[in-house]
Design a protein around this motif. Structure first.
Motif, mmCIF file in Angstrom:
data_model
loop_
_atom_site.group_PDB
_atom_site.id
_atom_site.type_symbol
_atom_site.label_atom_id
_atom_site.label_comp_id
_atom_site.label_asym_id
_atom_site.label_seq_id
_atom_site.Cartn_x
_atom_site.Cartn_y
_atom_site.Cartn_z
ATOM 1 N N GLU A 146 0.838 -1.190 0.000
ATOM 2 C CA GLU A 146 0.000 0.000 0.000
ATOM 3 C C GLU A 146 0.884 1.254 0.000
ATOM 4 N N SER A 147 0.412 2.310 -0.638
ATOM 5 C CA SER A 147 1.171 3.563 -0.675
ATOM 6 C C SER A 147 1.285 4.138 0.727
ATOM 7 N N PRO A 148 2.445 4.686 1.076
ATOM 8 C CA PRO A 148 2.574 5.305 2.398
ATOM 9 C C PRO A 148 1.724 6.569 2.487
ATOM 10 N N LYS A 149 1.143 6.806 3.634
ATOM 11 C CA LYS A 149 0.309 7.995 3.843
ATOM 12 C C LYS A 149 1.204 9.184 4.182
ATOM 13 N N ALA A 150 0.734 10.370 3.864
ATOM 14 C CA ALA A 150 1.468 11.591 4.175
ATOM 15 C C ALA A 150 1.474 11.788 5.690
ATOM 16 N N SER A 151 2.622 12.189 6.200
ATOM 17 C CA SER A 151 2.703 12.433 7.641
ATOM 18 C C SER A 151 2.043 13.768 7.965
ATOM 19 N N GLU A 152 1.858 14.027 9.239
ATOM 20 C CA GLU A 152 1.219 15.280 9.670
ATOM 21 C C GLU A 152 2.048 16.490 9.227
ATOM 22 N N GLU A 153 3.365 16.350 9.235
ATOM 23 C CA GLU A 153 4.226 17.459 8.862
ATOM 24 C C GLU A 153 4.100 17.770 7.374
ATOM 25 N N GLN A 154 3.884 16.755 6.558
ATOM 26 C CA GLN A 154 3.801 16.947 5.127
ATOM 27 C C GLN A 154 2.427 17.424 4.690
ATOM 28 N N ALA A 155 1.451 17.303 5.545
ATOM 29 C CA ALA A 155 0.098 17.750 5.204
ATOM 30 C C ALA A 155 0.118 19.262 5.016
ATOM 31 N N ALA A 156 -0.931 19.780 4.439
ATOM 32 C CA ALA A 156 -1.008 21.223 4.182
ATOM 33 C C ALA A 156 -0.818 21.995 5.480
ATOM 34 N N PRO A 157 0.049 23.000 5.463
ATOM 35 C CA PRO A 157 0.345 23.730 6.686
ATOM 36 C C PRO A 157 -0.840 24.512 7.228
ATOM 37 N N GLY A 158 -1.726 24.977 6.381
ATOM 38 C CA GLY A 158 -2.918 25.679 6.823
ATOM 39 C C GLY A 158 -2.664 27.115 7.240
ATOM 40 N N GLY A 159 -1.431 27.535 7.309
ATOM 41 C CA GLY A 159 -1.122 28.903 7.688
ATOM 42 C C GLY A 159 -0.879 29.762 6.462
ATOM 43 N N VAL A 160 -0.991 31.047 6.637
ATOM 44 C CA VAL A 160 -0.750 31.982 5.555
ATOM 45 C C VAL A 160 0.666 32.514 5.711
ATOM 46 N N VAL A 161 1.414 32.535 4.625
ATOM 47 C CA VAL A 161 2.795 32.990 4.658
ATOM 48 C C VAL A 161 2.839 34.471 4.311
#
Length: 99
Positions: free
Chosen positions: A23-38
């Motif tokens: 099975e494909s590895p799932k994205a870790s929490e760190e790799q998920a969308a940051p959700g913050g505005v830069v």
């Protein structure tokens, strides 16, 4: 860790999983969308500071002066409108020839 390094690692893991029919590895929490505005200006200023420090230059960032727009000093004279222009006669329409 740079984004390129994380991307390369993630693609490598995905390829390994496909080779082994897992099975494909799932994205870790760190790799998920940051959700913050830069804040792009803050990021740019930080980048400039780092580049100047690397080159050994003074790492101060100066504010850019705002541009001023030129002001109009004179008004134009009003133009003549179509009603005040002299009317010109149109030439008479040609009559069709009879065959």
């Amino acid at each position: 860790m740079t984004a390129l390094y994380r991307y390369t690692e993630a693609v490598g893991k995905l390829i390994e999983a496909k080779r082994e029919h897992k099975e494909s590895p799932k994205a870790s929490e760190e790799q998920a969308a940051p959700g913050g505005v830069v804040d792009l200006m803050a990021a740019l200023e930080e980048s400039v500071r780092k580049a100047q420090a690397f080159r050994g230059e003074d790492a101060t960032v100066h504010e850019i002066p705002k541009k001023t727009t030129a002001k109009k000093t004179t008004k134009r004279a009003p133009t003549k409108n179509a009603a005040t222009k002299k009317a010109t006669k149109k030439p008479a329409a040609k009559k069709p020839r009879s065959a």
